[in-house]
Design a protein around this motif. Structure first.
Motif, PDB file in Angstrom:
ATOM      1  N   GLY A 136      46.233  51.483  54.903  1.00 21.12           N
ATOM      2  CA  GLY A 136      47.447  51.377  55.015  1.00 21.12           C
ATOM      3  C   GLY A 136      48.316  52.836  54.025  1.00 21.12           C
ATOM      4  N   ASN A 137      47.978  52.643  53.508  1.00 18.60           N
ATOM      5  CA  ASN A 137      48.974  54.022  52.449  1.00 18.60           C
ATOM      6  C   ASN A 137      48.586  55.772  53.383  1.00 18.60           C
ATOM      7  N   LEU A 138      47.349  55.578  54.170  1.00 16.23           N
ATOM      8  CA  LEU A 138      46.419  57.026  54.858  1.00 16.23           C
ATOM      9  C   LEU A 138      45.476  57.310  54.116  1.00 16.23           C
ATOM     10  N   VAL A 139      45.906  57.710  52.738  1.00 20.13           N
ATOM     11  CA  VAL A 139      44.970  57.948  52.088  1.00 20.13           C
ATOM     12  C   VAL A 139      45.431  57.050  50.810  1.00 20.13           C
ATOM     13  N   GLY A 140      44.595  57.245  50.038  1.00 24.24           N
ATOM     14  CA  GLY A 140      44.847  56.677  48.393  1.00 24.24           C
ATOM     15  C   GLY A 140      44.887  57.345  47.589  1.00 24.24           C
ATOM     16  N   LEU A 141      45.798  57.464  46.572  1.00 22.23           N
ATOM     17  CA  LEU A 141      45.074  58.060  45.936  1.00 22.23           C
ATOM     18  C   LEU A 141      44.839  57.215  43.904  1.00 22.23           C
ATOM     19  N   ILE A 142      43.698  57.796  43.470  1.00 15.56           N
ATOM     20  CA  ILE A 142      43.815  57.299  42.394  1.00 15.56           C
ATOM     21  C   ILE A 142      43.479  58.477  40.941  1.00 15.56           C
ATOM     22  N   ASP A 143      44.401  57.603  40.218  1.00 13.29           N
ATOM     23  CA  ASP A 143      45.162  58.544  39.040  1.00 13.29           C
ATOM     24  C   ASP A 143      43.895  58.784  37.739  1.00 13.29           C
ATOM     25  N   SER A 144      43.847  59.742  36.887  1.00 16.37           N
ATOM     26  CA  SER A 144      42.807  59.903  35.848  1.00 16.37           C
ATOM     27  C   SER A 144      42.831  58.536  34.975  1.00 16.37           C
ATOM     28  N   ASP A 145      44.080  57.849  35.199  1.00 16.42           N
ATOM     29  CA  ASP A 145      44.734  57.208  33.513  1.00 16.42           C
ATOM     30  C   ASP A 145      44.299  55.938  34.681  1.00 16.42           C
ATOM     31  N   TYR A 146      44.293  55.612  35.693  1.00 20.58           N
ATOM     32  CA  TYR A 146      44.398  54.528  36.017  1.00 20.58           C
ATOM     33  C   TYR A 146      42.892  53.776  35.550  1.00 20.58           C
ATOM     34  N   HIS A 147      42.977  52.639  35.637  1.00 20.40           N
ATOM     35  CA  HIS A 147      41.880  51.699  35.183  1.00 20.40           C
ATOM     36  C   HIS A 147      41.774  50.124  35.456  1.00 20.40           C
ATOM     37  N   GLY A 148      42.628  49.800  36.205  1.00 16.41           N
ATOM     38  CA  GLY A 148      42.719  49.209  37.501  1.00 16.41           C
ATOM     39  C   GLY A 148      41.977  48.500  38.531  1.00 16.41           C
ATOM     40  N   PRO A 149      42.497  47.540  39.201  1.00 11.62           N
ATOM     41  CA  PRO A 149      40.713  47.196  40.689  1.00 11.62           C
ATOM     42  C   PRO A 149      40.954  48.042  41.109  1.00 11.62           C
ATOM     43  N   LEU A 150      40.321  48.574  41.841  1.00 13.22           N
ATOM     44  CA  LEU A 150      39.862  49.993  43.089  1.00 13.22           C
ATOM     45  C   LEU A 150      40.547  48.616  44.194  1.00 13.22           C
ATOM     46  N   MET A 151      42.020  49.400  45.070  1.00  9.86           N
ATOM     47  CA  MET A 151      42.105  48.730  45.647  1.00  9.86           C
ATOM     48  C   MET A 151      42.121  49.495  47.107  1.00  9.86           C
ATOM     49  N   VAL A 152      41.543  48.915  48.118  1.00 13.65           N
ATOM     50  CA  VAL A 152      42.091  49.227  49.817  1.00 13.65           C
ATOM     51  C   VAL A 152      43.247  48.808  50.134  1.00 13.65           C
ATOM     52  N   VAL A 206      40.223  60.448  45.749  1.00 19.10           N
ATOM     53  CA  VAL A 206      41.130  59.623  46.735  1.00 19.10           C
ATOM     54  C   VAL A 206      39.636  58.192  47.669  1.00 19.10           C
ATOM     55  N   ILE A 207      40.728  57.664  48.006  1.00 16.00           N
ATOM     56  CA  ILE A 207      40.415  56.901  48.815  1.00 16.00           C
ATOM     57  C   ILE A 207      40.594  57.091  50.842  1.00 16.00           C
ATOM     58  N   LEU A 208      39.394  57.499  51.302  1.00 16.90           N
ATOM     59  CA  LEU A 208      39.830  57.931  52.699  1.00 16.90           C
ATOM     60  C   LEU A 208      39.338  56.987  53.525  1.00 16.90           C
TER      61      LEU A 208
HETATM   62  O1  LIG Z   1      43.846  53.092  47.950  1.00 15.03           O
HETATM   63  C1  LIG Z   1      44.528  53.191  46.344  1.00 15.03           C
HETATM   64  C2  LIG Z   1      45.802  53.302  45.958  1.00 15.03           C
HETATM   65  C3  LIG Z   1      46.382  53.168  44.728  1.00 15.03           C
HETATM   66  N1  LIG Z   1      45.247  52.661  44.029  1.00 15.03           N
HETATM   67  C4  LIG Z   1      45.080  52.680  42.474  1.00 15.03           C
HETATM   68  C5  LIG Z   1      45.029  53.781  42.064  1.00 15.03           C
HETATM   69  C6  LIG Z   1      46.702  54.247  41.551  1.00 15.03           C
HETATM   70  O2  LIG Z   1      46.633  55.416  40.333  1.00 15.03           O
HETATM   71  C7  LIG Z   1      47.339  53.413  41.114  1.00 15.03           C
HETATM   72  C8  LIG Z   1      49.087  54.213  41.574  1.00 15.03           C
HETATM   73  O3  LIG Z   1      48.742  54.342  42.824  1.00 15.03           O
HETATM   74  P1  LIG Z   1      49.945  55.314  43.820  1.00 15.03           P
HETATM   75  O4  LIG Z   1      50.351  56.043  43.012  1.00 15.03           O
HETATM   76  O5  LIG Z   1      49.730  56.035  44.845  1.00 15.03           O
HETATM   77  O6  LIG Z   1      51.062  54.072  44.158  1.00 15.03           O
HETATM   78  P2  LIG Z   1      52.504  54.067  43.395  1.00 15.03           P
HETATM   79  O7  LIG Z   1      52.966  53.060  44.097  1.00 15.03           O
HETATM   80  O8  LIG Z   1      53.598  55.157  43.490  1.00 15.03           O
HETATM   81  O9  LIG Z   1      52.757  53.386  42.468  1.00 15.03           O
HETATM   82  P3  LIG Z   1      52.680  53.555  40.758  1.00 15.03           P
HETATM   83  O10 LIG Z   1      54.299  53.395  40.351  1.00 15.03           O
HETATM   84  O11 LIG Z   1      52.334  52.520  39.647  1.00 15.03           O
HETATM   85  O12 LIG Z   1      52.176  54.883  40.113  1.00 15.03           O
HETATM   86  O13 LIG Z   1      47.518  52.193  42.147  1.00 15.03           O
HETATM   87  C9  LIG Z   1      44.366  51.948  44.524  1.00 15.03           C
HETATM   88  O14 LIG Z   1      43.258  50.711  43.860  1.00 15.03           O
HETATM   89  N2  LIG Z   1      44.137  51.980  45.824  1.00 15.03           N
END
Ligand SMILES: O=c1ccn([C@H]2C[C@H](O)[C@@H](COP(=O)(O)OP(=O)(O)OP(=O)(O)O)O2)c(=O)[nH]1
Ligand SMILES: [Mg+2]
Length: 151
Positions: free
Chosen positions: A82-98, A66-68
């Motif tokens: 902007g998303n209050l908490v960012g959730l990073i899924d275990s299968d995500y390997h794209g750029p880490l954004m805040v 989680v990004i806090l």
């Molecule tokens: O603060 C964040 C939140 C998410 N992510 C990346 C990692 C995460 O695994 C992916 C998808 O996030 P999430 O599922 O919360 O967003 P979504 O709007 O549901 O997108 P998607 O339809 O791609 O799942 O975006 C970030 O880099 N920063």
């Protein structure tokens, strides 16, 4: 300590800006830096997506990150997420954004390399739903949303 694959997407990381590290033995979060080329001025109420220059691949579905917000930035300057908490899924390997949100009343300047948020790794349990028509009784039952009062 759990090993997490990390990729450097911006060559300033590991050179001008250090890789995220735990500040103390007991730290839960690793600070993430704004990997931007120029300063960003964020007007009150505005949100902007800031790259960290990093990608991670957790790979293990029993973990997530989680990004806090950083407490000091949130409390003193109104810089939260902007998303209050960012959730990073275990299968995500794209750029880490805040997603940085200026919820305060003043303009805020973000400089390249500023520590803007923190990432925390957490255990996850994936649930399978068991469809029922009625639940077992419990002490709380359906009472919630402040039912127990303030004191
Ligand atoms: O603060 C964040 C939140 C998410 N992510 C990346 C990692 C995460 O695994 C992916 C998808 O996030 P999430 O599922 O919360 O967003 P979504 O709007 O549901 O997108 P998607 O339809 O791609 O799942 O975006 C970030 O880099 N920063
Ligand atoms: Mg999603």
């Amino acid at each position: 300590m759990k090993k997490i694959d990390i990729k450097i997407l911006d060559c300033r990381i590991g050179d001008h800006f250090p890789l995220p590290t735990y500040a103390t033995i007991g730290s839960a979060g690793l600070d993430l830096r704004a990997c931007i080329n120029d300063t960003v001025v964020l007007a009150p109420g505005k949100t902007t997506l800031i790259p960290t220059g990093l990608a991670i691949h957790i790979k293990d579905a029993t973990l997530a990150a989680v990004i806090l917000p950083r407490s000091g930035l949130g409390h003193k300057y109104g810089i939260v997420l902007g998303n209050l908490v960012g959730l990073i899924d275990s299968d995500y390997h794209g750029p880490l954004m805040v997603s940085v949100w200026n919820r305060g009343h003043d303009f805020v300047t973000l400089k390249p390399g500023d520590r803007i948020a923190q990432i925390v790794f957490l255990p996850v349990i994936q649930a399978e739903f068991n469809l029922v028509v009625s639940f077992d009784t419990s002490e709380r039952g359906e009472r919630g949303f402040g039912h127990s009062g303030l004191q």
